[in-house]
Scaffold this motif. Sequence first.
Motif, short mmCIF file in Angstrom:
data_model
loop_
_atom_site.label_atom_id
_atom_site.label_comp_id
_atom_site.label_asym_id
_atom_site.label_seq_id
_atom_site.Cartn_x
_atom_site.Cartn_y
_atom_site.Cartn_z
N GLY A 159 0.76 -0.92 -0.14
CA GLY A 159 0.15 -0.07 -0.05
C GLY A 159 0.40 1.49 0.26
O GLY A 159 0.89 2.51 -0.58
N CYS A 160 1.60 1.14 1.16
CA CYS A 160 2.77 2.81 0.61
C CYS A 160 4.09 1.80 0.15
O CYS A 160 4.74 1.04 -0.11
N CYS A 166 0.30 1.52 7.02
CA CYS A 166 -1.54 1.69 6.03
C CYS A 166 -2.07 0.44 6.64
O CYS A 166 -3.15 0.87 5.51
N LYS A 197 -1.77 -2.00 5.05
CA LYS A 197 -1.92 -3.16 4.05
C LYS A 197 -1.22 -4.46 4.12
O LYS A 197 -0.15 -4.81 4.82
N THR A 246 1.59 8.38 -2.48
CA THR A 246 1.20 8.07 -1.80
C THR A 246 0.12 8.80 -1.15
O THR A 246 -1.23 8.91 -0.91
N LYS A 304 -0.76 12.03 -2.33
CA LYS A 304 -1.15 12.93 -3.04
C LYS A 304 -1.22 13.93 -2.52
O LYS A 304 -1.52 15.14 -1.89
N GLN A 330 -9.02 11.96 0.99
CA GLN A 330 -9.50 11.21 -0.16
C GLN A 330 -10.34 10.26 1.17
O GLN A 330 -10.55 10.67 2.07
N ASP A 389 -10.27 4.86 3.18
CA ASP A 389 -10.13 3.76 3.16
C ASP A 389 -8.12 3.68 2.70
O ASP A 389 -7.80 2.30 1.97
N GLN A 390 -7.71 4.85 1.65
CA GLN A 390 -6.96 5.14 0.92
C GLN A 390 -5.63 4.69 2.13
O GLN A 390 -4.77 4.84 3.13
N PRO A 391 -4.12 4.17 1.12
CA PRO A 391 -2.88 4.04 2.95
C PRO A 391 -2.72 5.51 2.89
O PRO A 391 -2.39 5.81 4.02
N SER A 414 -4.82 8.20 3.14
CA SER A 414 -5.90 8.58 4.65
C SER A 414 -5.75 7.93 5.23
O SER A 414 -5.37 8.46 6.89
#
Length: 583
Positions: free
Chosen positions: A323-324, A359, A361, A426, A428, A483, A486-488, A490
């Motif tokens: 994820g990251c 993150c 993941k 990652t 943004k 964002q 569930d985004q890494p 965020s």
Amino acid sequence: MSTDLNDFKIIKEGEAEILMHAKNEVFYNKTQVNNRDLSIAVLRTFIEKRKLEHEAFLTRRTKSAEKVLEKELESVPNSEPNELPKDDVKFNGEREMLDETPQEEPCSVHKDIPESTNGKGKRELKPPRVLEALSASGLRALRYAREVEGIGQVVAVDNDKASVEACRRNIKFNGSVACSKVESHLADARVFMLTHPKEFDVVDLDPYGSPSVFLDSAVQSVVDGGMLMCTATDMAVLCGGNGEVCYSKYGSYPLRGKYCHEMALRILLACIESHANRYKRYIVPVLSVQMDFYIRVFVRIYTSASAMKNTPLKLSYVYQCTGCDSFHLQQIGRTVSKNNSMRYLPGFGPVVPQECTDCGKKFNMGGPIWSAPIHDHEWVTSILADLKSMKDRYPAYDRISAVLTTISEELPDIPLFLSLHNLCATLKCTSPSAVIFRSAVINAGYRISGTHVNPLGLKTDAPMDVIWDIMRCWVKSHPVKEQPSDQPGSVILAKEPAFQANFARAVASLSKAQAKKVARFLPNPERHWGPKLRAGRQITSKHISLLGPEAVNGSLKHDDDDDDEEAQGEAKRQKTEDPTLVS
């Protein structure tokens, strides 16, 4: 093969000249001038280091002999001070040590050195023998022989008959120096190296593709303390394009991260070490380079069953978050000291939980890779100094000096690197300048440097939680759009930083080369600067992207001319043989 010079083109590189046939019969790539120049610079430094090691060995041996003599004189009270004991008197074997050559230390360079005939018992250092295992046109061997001072015999081997013929023709074309130093053999390089164990001070492997099939025989062919130079051009495999193929060839699984090219270097080093360990040998990397479309490593090979046990301490598995950009290394082995003994044990693990703490993941696991230093900075400094002292003798001086300058400023003990742009992608967020980010890491009490592999890469000993805290502090002053949760990015930004990053410019935020505005990453000198077609393959219009339209059109025109000549010759022959066609 025709020997008419009209069928050949003279190519000059350095002090060597070769004759290249108009057709693609023997492989030659202009791009590899960088590779050959770097190899010559390393070879010159190796010869100098070899001499210094030999002199140090002789000094140690002289001191040892003097101590033995003093002990013998002290143990014979009735003898004169300058009188040696009689031949039939022995003192715990010390007299025998005087009569015999003292035992050698496991250092390399003296294993195959004959006794000198000057009666002083000193050993003369023979010029180094070099094996170019895949010679093709022989250009590399010819440059070694003509440009490297103090070099001995250069043996060029190839299993292609056309290549050997071309190599022998080029040896004659380069005059008496080349004829006296370079010899060409038609043989399978693997068989040749296996039948010449520990005979060469330097073995150079530069295959078209993967060197994996040559490594087992190559590590056996190098003398103790000798050097193995090895190139790999199958970068798609080594950088994670075909992980299963990489594992079958090199015994390591690659990961597709921004650091993939450095990981490729470390996979190759781990593979060479694995082959060396089978024969109670181990490697010491002096220089490892990724440039153009290939990787190139220079390692010294030694024999020691005890030192070989340290190999698991130099290898690690890599955990890369999906994820990251967080990655973590897990060392394969560890040591425990008790009294005067050392125990070798499996490494502790796992170093990461099932899910990334940054993150949330999962992790991909790759390796094992070489996690010890891949350069010897003393060697890099010596090579760079030698390069600058004779810059006119290196056709690719600008590119080689730029690469070596960047390598000299790398942190030697930090495996792999981060990409500042990937960190920002990652989250943004807008990217801080490299100077600001470096300053924040330095002000937090950690080290940071660039890498020769990637202009945007940053090596640091700061743990990933510190890196993300610095980025969180940056985002607080440079807000980002909201964002999905569930985004890494965020998940990372939802946590508060554990400390306040200091973005004030640090003194060491620029390297010496950057401060002096020394060029470190140069553009390619011309278009289509990359891999070329394998020898023997016919050049067609589909190869324009590799060779360029001029080269392709010129080759096709030459082929058409050859076809016309053959057709005319065939018509004349038929006309002569058929009496009905004769008027």
